[in-house]
Scaffold this active site. Structure first.
Site, short mmCIF file in Angstrom:
data_model
loop_
_atom_site.label_atom_id
_atom_site.label_comp_id
_atom_site.label_asym_id
_atom_site.label_seq_id
_atom_site.Cartn_x
_atom_site.Cartn_y
_atom_site.Cartn_z
N GLU A 1 -0.94 0.12 -2.34
CA GLU A 1 -0.38 -0.76 -2.97
C GLU A 1 -0.85 -0.94 -4.50
OE1 GLU A 1 0.99 -4.13 -0.81
OE2 GLU A 1 2.21 -2.88 0.47
N LYS B 1 6.11 -6.89 8.59
CA LYS B 1 5.11 -6.26 8.22
C LYS B 1 3.66 -6.90 8.69
CE LYS B 1 2.91 -4.62 3.98
NZ LYS B 1 3.29 -4.24 2.56
N ASP C 1 8.43 0.60 -1.50
CA ASP C 1 7.38 -0.58 -1.46
C ASP C 1 7.99 -1.43 -0.02
OD1 ASP C 1 5.98 -2.75 -1.30
OD2 ASP C 1 6.69 -3.57 -3.53
#
Length: 625
Positions: A187, A86, A25
């Site tokens: 996700e 990110k 993740d």
């Protein structure tokens, strides 16, 4: 004699051989790595037992530190300590909101403002891909140390609403970190895998994923081992960071602070995040700090004020959730459970708002920080070939926005509609517009609107070597293929000669903060207007085609007409040209009908003349043979 050991597809070559695969993740605030041990997905911790790795990279001269050590540097050296990288993945400088107030030294790519942004550090100019790779390298090393060997592959998760550029940047970061990226996994889908397998859940579920920098909502159907994503939505530039920013601004206003230095701003932003987290279990958060400028801050933020200043952010997530439900054709009462993912979902106002919308308490029985990594690890274990008895399940993900190409008149022809199940391949035949056309420009676009100008351009490439033919005779087959990672490739092939051109769609920057949500919103609000504009453009294109064909025929065979007939056709051409520039579709249709009527006898004479020329000098015996 040598023996060959044979195994079933996807299974290990030996019962004792377990391939080392992990799920990662790669988060905005924190990142994790997980694997499957003894049939159970577990998060791998560092040497000090910490499962979370802060997604922070600090450059010190020519060196680099990552995680907790880097996090300690963000107030000391904010310019060279990169947090929330990110948010920069696959994005241009113009896409980053409030970049002027950030402490970083941004560098526009060589291609200009539309290239992926880079950051100047003490170790040189770094791209978001390189910075993210540093985080992935640490996670890879942690996994290899814990598992006792090199990894055979990894599944890396991405927000469901990441576009092609952001996905490609994530995959590139994985490769740069030395990982064999088995797949990019959305996700929310990863979270559903974790819940579905651990809890044996079946029915319709909503996955509400609010992380540090992104928000995703997915509606899934879980049934007998099949994970089917019905619809997805969200905002790739909305997350816990935005709640921190609201608290940061409130502190400045409440304390009456003057403009801050980069160092003081970073300190205050850290205190804002700490206050947000404190309010998860307390009614009031004290904020006290002595800034480098000498100013002293001493204020208290109540949970009521916090809920009020972040109300619009919560509402944005609910609006996206309602859109996803509409896309899936479902009501809130048909949702069996709401899975909460991401550390930001711990905020009480989020829990309350989601519970109120769905009329039920959200599911929190798995750690929201870990659930995505756990699901990714389960998927990685399967893709690596470690299939065990009972692992017969299928993952069906979807594409978030429609893909198509531009046709004459600036119209969008959708080949793959949004919410189509991945992987997917679609093809459609197109033809030339002009006589003798030997090349065709293929313009690939993404979006929901009818006109190309209202969609996002992804790529352009040319197909050359088309045999010269009359307009409409050539057959060009355009194929779209989207793989399981959501990455697109397009090919165009002329059917008679086999000449072909293709492109791997790798745009250099991502969508701006509001573009993705705006695309869907605009497609609804402008639906009737778009339909009218499309019909008008189609009529204009058809009229232009008729005018070109008529002029070409007159140039070749005007001798077949009398003066009166020629005058009638000329009047028809003038009349059609006059209405072509307007926006009256019916007027265009009437002018086309008038010109078609005026040229009907002319077309028949040309056909007879062509037949006579073809038969001239041939006898019946030759034609029968």
């Amino acid at each position: 004699m040598a023996l060959l050991q044979i195994s079933e597809p996807g299974e290990s070559t030996a019962p004792h051989e377990h391939r080392l695969a992990v799920g990662i993740d790669l988060g905005t605030t924190n990142s994790l790595v997980a694997t499957v041990r003894s049939g159970m997905a577990v998060v791998l911790s560092d040497a000090l037992g910490r499962p979370l790795l802060p997604s922070v990279v600090s450059y010190r001269g020519a060196g680099v530190v990552v995680g907790h050590e880097a996090q300690a540097q963000q107030s000391v050296d904010p310019k060279n300590t990169i947090v929330s990288v990110k948010r920069f993945m696959g994005r241009g400088l113009r896409d980053i909101a409030h970049f002027e107030s950030m402490p970083y030294d941004f560098v526009a790519a060589e291609a200009g403002a539309e290239g992926m942004v880079r950051l100047r550090t003490s170790a040189g100019v770094k791209s978001p891909v390189e910075i993210s790779a540093e985080i992935l390298k640490v996670l890879r090393a942690r996994a290899e140390a814990a598992l006792g060997g090199p990894l055979s592959g990894a599944v890396i998760t991405v927000p469901a609403y990441f576009d092609d550029a952001q996905r490609q940047a994530t995959k590139d970061a994985g490769r740069l970190a030395g990982l064999n990226v088995l797949r990019l996994l959305n996700e929310p889908t990863a979270a559903a895998i974790a819940y579905g397998l651990d809890n044996g859940a079946e029915g319709i579920y909503a996955v509400y994923d609010l992380g540090g920098g992104t928000f995703d909502i997915s509606i899934l159907r879980l049934s007998k081992g099949i994970f089917e994503v019905l619809a997805t939505g969200g905002d790739s530039a909305l997350g816990g960071d935005d709640f921190d920013q609201r608290v940061f601004c409130w502190i400045i206003e409440a304390a009456g602070l003057a403009p801050l230095s980069a160092q003081d701003a970073r300190v205050l932003l850290t205190r804002a995040r700490e206050a947000k987290e404190f309010l998860t279990s307390h009614g009031e958060a004290p904020i006290t700090v002595r800034l480098a400028s000498g100013e002293y801050v001493d204020v208290k933020l109540s949970s009521t004020v916090f809920a009020e200043i972040t109300k619009t952010l919560v509402q944005k997530t609910l609006s996206a959730t309602k859109r996803a439900l509409r896309d899936a054709g479902l009501g809130t009462d048909e949702v069996k459970g709401v899975v909460m993912v991401g550390g930001a979902t711990r905020m009480p106002q989020i829990q309350h708002a989601v519970g109120e919308l769905f009329g039920q308490e959200p599911l929190n029985n798995l750690d929201p920080d870990k659930v995505v990594a756990l699901g990714a690890a389960t998927q990685a274990n399967l893709l690596a070939g470690n299939r065990a008895a009972g692992d017969d399940w299928l993952l069906l993900d979807v594409i978030p926005l429609s893909l198509g190409l531009e046709t004459m008149g600036g119209l969008t022809e959708k080949l793959i509609p949004r919410n189509s199940t991945l992987p997917i391949a679609r093809a459609q035949e197109f033809t030339t517009f002009k006589d003798g056309q030997t090349a065709m420009m293929i313009h690939v676009v993404q979006g929901e609107r009818e006109l190309v100008a209202d969609c996002r351009s992804l790529a352009r490439f040319e197909l050359r070597g088309i045999p010269p033919m009359v307009a409409g005779a050539a057959r060009i087959r355009v194929s779209f293929q989207v793989d399981a990672d959501g990455l697109l490739s397009v090919a165009a092939r002329e059917q008679t000669t086999g000449v072909e051109a293709r492109v791997e769609v790798k745009p250099s920057y991502g969508l701006s903060d509001d573009e993705i949500a705006g695309m869907l919103k605009d497609s609804f609000t402008h639906a009737s207007q778009d339909a009218f504009r499309r019909a008008l453009r189609e009529a204009q294109v058809e009229a232009q085609r008729l005018l070109e064909a008529t002029r070409s025929a007159l140039n070749e065979d005007a001798a077949l007409l009398s003066a009166a007939e020629r005058a009638l056709i000329d009047d028809g051409i003038i009349g059609l040209e006059a209405v072509l520039v307007g926006d009256e579709r019916h007027a265009i249709d009437e002018a086309m009908a008038k010109l078609n009527l005026a040229t009907a006898d002319f077309a028949a004479r040309r056909m007879n003349q062509s037949v006579q020329r073809a038969l001239s000098g041939r006898n019946i015996a030759e034609m029968e043979s």
